[in-house]
Design an enzyme around this catalytic site. Structure first.
Site, PDB file in Angstrom:
ATOM      1  N   GLU A 130       0.741  -0.653  16.179  1.00 30.55           N
ATOM      2  CA  GLU A 130      -0.307   0.232  16.041  1.00 30.55           C
ATOM      3  C   GLU A 130      -1.040   0.841  17.061  1.00 30.55           C
ATOM      4  OE1 GLU A 130      -3.950   1.880  13.094  1.00 30.55           O
ATOM      5  OE2 GLU A 130      -2.490   0.293  12.217  1.00 30.55           O
ATOM      6  N   THR A 150      -6.172   0.776  12.046  1.00 29.38           N
ATOM      7  CA  THR A 150      -6.319   0.837  10.348  1.00 29.38           C
ATOM      8  C   THR A 150      -6.386  -0.542   9.652  1.00 29.38           C
ATOM      9  OG1 THR A 150      -4.145   1.237   9.823  1.00 29.38           O
ATOM     10  CG2 THR A 150      -5.296   3.081  10.555  1.00 29.38           C
ATOM     11  N   CYS A 169       0.957  -1.113  -0.020  1.00 25.90           N
ATOM     12  CA  CYS A 169      -0.170   0.087  -0.192  1.00 25.90           C
ATOM     13  C   CYS A 169       1.144   1.213  -0.054  1.00 25.90           C
ATOM     14  CB  CYS A 169      -0.958  -0.012   1.401  1.00 25.90           C
ATOM     15  SG  CYS A 169       0.064  -0.013   2.766  1.00 25.90           S
ATOM     16  N   SER A 178       2.318  -5.561   3.402  1.00 27.37           N
ATOM     17  CA  SER A 178       3.630  -5.276   3.405  1.00 27.37           C
ATOM     18  C   SER A 178       4.315  -6.381   2.812  1.00 27.37           C
ATOM     19  CB  SER A 178       3.675  -5.283   4.980  1.00 27.37           C
ATOM     20  OG  SER A 178       3.280  -6.329   5.489  1.00 27.37           O
ATOM     21  N   CYS A 223      -8.155   1.723   6.914  1.00 25.73           N
ATOM     22  CA  CYS A 223      -7.449   2.566   5.723  1.00 25.73           C
ATOM     23  C   CYS A 223      -8.025   1.823   4.320  1.00 25.73           C
ATOM     24  CB  CYS A 223      -6.029   2.353   5.563  1.00 25.73           C
ATOM     25  SG  CYS A 223      -5.047   0.911   5.030  1.00 25.73           S
TER      26      CYS A 223
END
Length: 318
Positions: free
Chosen positions: A132, A171, A17, A274, A201
């Site tokens: 996160e 997210t 991303c 990722s 996201c």
């Protein structure tokens, strides 16, 4: 010997991303501009292949700042974001630090701060222990954020019915699971303030939608990603929920469990946000050794988002 046919439905979007791409660029550019070593607090993104490639180039990965010697070399914070105490500690030691936090995670941080300033207690939907979540909770004083992971957590929340509340989310969550938790929160606390724009996201949402389109059509589905990658784990769960009983998360082709995959005529293939495309190609090559492979892309969205680099890396080198 004739190989059996296999149709691979390749989910799109998949893989990197914009936030991951930006974070890796930051490490690469820092190495290019300042030379090795460049220190990175925590894995820059949750992918062993990416980390090892950057380590080979001269990145040094640590879990905490106290593992870093006093140095003028860059110290980079990972894409997952960090608690406020981390940059404060870096400043106290005069460490030159670069922030690779995904801008969409930073948006959640700022939202939480605004809610706190306006007197609202913040409920964070997320997974305990994920970097996160640690970073988001670390934006506010202790006790100002309550973490909710499940519907049961919502049912047992011990908060006054008239307390000013707001919620934010990690997210990289399951869109469907989070929607159910949000519905339960708003039922219990009708006055709760929601984000202006959904915190999950765009990349997480798009990759899950692509898996939803492919999973009912295939005999098995593989997600290329790391076991500690939240968005990758959610893709596997989404595939299983959509009717694909043989849904597996693998880091790379060498982890394919051929016996578990079994006899198949169709395979779904995707990658977490990722995971680099080279690992997807590696998996396709592994199947091509055993099958006569046809690859078809199943695209459910187009992604054109890109994020700016930190100011220090946009400036011309001295």
């Amino acid at each position: 010997m004739t190989k059996p046919p296999l149709s691979i439905l390749l989910c799109a979007p998949r893989g990197f991303c914009a936030g991951v791409d930006r974070a890796i660029q930051i490490v690469d550019l820092a190495l290019e501009r300042y030379g090795a070593p460049v220190y990175v607090r925590h894995e820059i993104v949750h992918n062993k292949y990416v980390v090892e490639e950057l380590r080979r180039k001269g990145a040094v990965f640590v879990e905490e700042l106290d593992e870093i010697p006093d140095t003028g070399q860059p110290v980079i914070f990972s894409a997952h974001g960090v608690a406020k105490s981390v940059p404060a500690a870096a400043r106290a030691r005069n460490l030159f630090h670069l922030d690779a936090t995904c801008p969409l995670v930073t948006k959640v941080h700022r939202e939480a701060e605004v809610h706190h300033r306006r007197g609202r207690h913040v409920i964070l939907i997320g997974h305990a222990g994920h970097p996160e979540v640690i970073g988001t909770m670390g934006q506010l004083p202790e006790g100002a954020v309550t973490l909710v992971e499940t519907l049961d957590d919502v049912a047992t929340l011990d908060l006054p019915a008239d307390a000013p509340l707001a919620f934010t989310t990690q997210t990289t969550l399951s869109v469907d699971d989070t929607a159910a938790i949000v519905a339960a929160l708003t039922a219990r606390f009708p006055g709760i303030t929601a984000p202006h724009k959904e915190d999950i996201c765009y990349a997480t949402t798009n990759r899950q939608e692509s898996v939803k389109a492919v999973a009912p059509q295939v005999d098995a589905l593989l997600v290329v990603g790391a076991p500690n990658s939240s968005n990758s784990q959610r893709l596997r769960e989404v595939a299983a929920r959509e009717g694909c009983e043989r849904a597996f998360l693998i880091q790379r082709a060498s982890e394919i469990d051929w016996e578990a995959v079994g006899t198949i005529e169709t395979l779904g293939l995707t990658a977490g946000a990722s995971a680099p495309e080279v690992l997807v190609e590696e998996v396709i090559d592994a199947f091509a050794e055993r099958y006569d492979v046809t690859v078809t892309s199943v695209r459910t969205a187009d992604e054109t988002i890109a994020f700016n680099l930190p100011r220090e890396l946009r400036q011309p080198a001295a």
